[in-house]
Design an enzyme around this catalytic site. Structure first.
Site, PDB file in Angstrom:
ATOM      1  N   LYS A  37       0.830  -1.199   0.000  1.00  0.00           N
ATOM      2  CA  LYS A  37       0.000   0.000   0.000  1.00  0.00           C
ATOM      3  C   LYS A  37       0.866   1.251   0.000  1.00  0.00           C
ATOM      4  CE  LYS A  37      -3.896   1.884   2.742  1.00  0.00           C
ATOM      5  NZ  LYS A  37      -4.762   1.575   3.932  1.00  0.00           N
ATOM      6  N   SER A 114      -9.276   1.431   2.910  1.00  0.00           N
ATOM      7  CA  SER A 114      -8.414   2.148   1.999  1.00  0.00           C
ATOM      8  C   SER A 114      -7.300   1.292   1.409  1.00  0.00           C
ATOM      9  CB  SER A 114      -7.801   3.353   2.727  1.00  0.00           C
ATOM     10  OG  SER A 114      -7.006   2.910   3.829  1.00  0.00           O
ATOM     11  N   SER A 138      -9.806  -0.917   7.081  1.00  0.00           N
ATOM     12  CA  SER A 138      -9.229  -0.854   5.746  1.00  0.00           C
ATOM     13  C   SER A 138      -8.543  -2.114   5.270  1.00  0.00           C
ATOM     14  CB  SER A 138      -8.249   0.327   5.656  1.00  0.00           C
ATOM     15  OG  SER A 138      -8.938   1.548   5.807  1.00  0.00           O
TER      16      SER A 138
END
Length: 393
Positions: A37, A114, A138
């Site tokens: 990420k 996310s 997330s």
């Protein structure tokens, strides 16, 4: 039914120029690929955090975040940095600047955020391990939405050094895989041994008031997954209530965001959309009294959960209320789902507990996951329990 998805087009990865990121030739994760990420620093790459302004100011990093380096040293091979919601302050994977990764398991649905890019890459088979963060859900939401295994670890157990801070009292380093065994192997590398391992036959506790928040189809799938197990029942929310718990979480998350994200927004004057404007305004509106009240709720709730679980019980609970909704859903669907989901996701977050999500089946053709929540420090044995329960068929 949606058209078959062309896997290389899932838009999971950021188009950064490739840099040489080495890994150990041998180790427990040798042969596995790793997607990271874009909140974590990786030497040779910028860190954009889903924001064009952050990306422009980033420059190329010369150090790698310890969590990433640990996986590289265990033999995992880095294959790219993945998309995230802007500043990671969202739940759906929708980024107004860089686009929305596809959900390979349900191409007409959102991927969840996310950690959307990491989930998309793993679900598409473009990476074996997706490293991400979980503040409010997330890792857990995209795991459920994309039919993956995912772990939000015990709060503070994995280093977040050289990773963007959103809300320090809730931020965790989590990860996603396509099967439980690799989740367990990855957890062993990142976590070491459990400090509070579960007994071989832990006491299972059905989170009755959490499960009651599911619709009929979702509840039926949840019940089928755990059918035949001997379980006690307990109410999790108590006098605080699901809405009270979520509001306290929301307040404390926003208060913590004032340490980094809110000043960044104020300093740069960045345009806000996708709900980020409302979350920023809410953070700016908080008073010391608001934060103190929410902090008291967290203290009471944490004590309640510690008493409920002790060191030998595991909570059987839904992770999110439903499968992912359509990418083109109207705005009210986004907002209503967020509220319903956060009443469930706030439970582990507010108490700092580990939660593992595992696939349960399909709702309306899209994946839906269920979860186990364990005592602090029981992460590895919690995953092992989830694997045993999933193997029952």
């Amino acid at each position: 039914m949606p058209a078959p998805l062309d896997l290389p087009s899932v838009d999971a990865f950021l188009p950064y120029p490739a840099a040489d990121v080495g890994c150990a030739e041998t180790g427990p994760l040798a042969g596995c690929t790793l997607a990271v990420k874009d909140l974590f620093d990786v030497a040779g790459y910028p860190t954009g955090c889903g924001s064009p302004l952050v990306l422009a100011a980033s420059g190329t990093k010369d150090k790698t975040a310890p969590a990433v380096q640990t996986l590289l040293d265990a033999g995992a091979r880095f294959v790219g940095k993945t998309h995230t919601d802007e500043l990671a302050w969202a739940l759906y994977g929708v980024n107004p600047h860089f686009g929305t990764p596809r959900n390979p398991a349900a191409p007409d649905r959102i991927p969840g955020g996310s950690s959307s890019g990491s989930a998309s890459a793993v679900a598409a088979g473009l990476a074996d391990i997706g490293l991400g963060t979980d503040t409010g859900g997330s890792i857990r939401a995209p795991a459920s939405f994309c039919g993956l295994w995912g772990l939000r670890p015990t709060h503070g157990r994995i280093s977040l050094y050289r990773c963007m801070e959103l809300a320090a009292r809730f931020d965790t380093c989590g990860f996603l895989t396509r099967d439980g065994d690799l989740l367990a192997q990855t957890a062993a590398v990142l976590l070491g041994e459990d400090r509070t391992p579960l007994p071989d036959a832990p006491r299972l506790v059905l989170a009755a008031d959490m499960a009651a928040r599911l619709g009929p189809s979702q509840r039926a799938l949840f019940d089928r997954t755990f059918a035949g197990l001997e379980m006690a029942e307990a109410n999790v929310y108590g006098a605080i209530g699901p809405d009270g718990l979520y509001q306290a979480f929301r307040t404390l998350q926003a208060a913590d965001a004032r340490h980094f994200v809110v000043p960044l927004i104020a300093r740069t004057g960045m345009p806000l959309g996708g709900g980020l404007d409302a979350r920023y305004a809410f953070a700016m509106s908080l008073t010391d009294a608001d934060v103190a009240k929410a902090d008291a709720v967290q203290t009471v709730f944490t004590s309640h959960m510690e008493g409920l679980l002790g060191s030998f019980s595991v909570l059987v609970a839904p992770a999110v209320p439903d499968a992912a909704f359509r990418r083109d859903a109207p705005p009210e669907i986004f907002e209503n789902f967020r509220h319903a989901a956060m009443t469930l996701l706030s439970v582990a977050g507010m108490a700092g507990l580990p939660q593992v999500v595992m696939p349960a089946g399909l709702i309306g053709g899209a994946p839906f996951g269920v979860s186990l929540i364990g005592p602090r420090g029981s992460d590895l044995s919690l995953i092992a329990l989830a694997i045993r329960l999933a193997a029952r068929g």
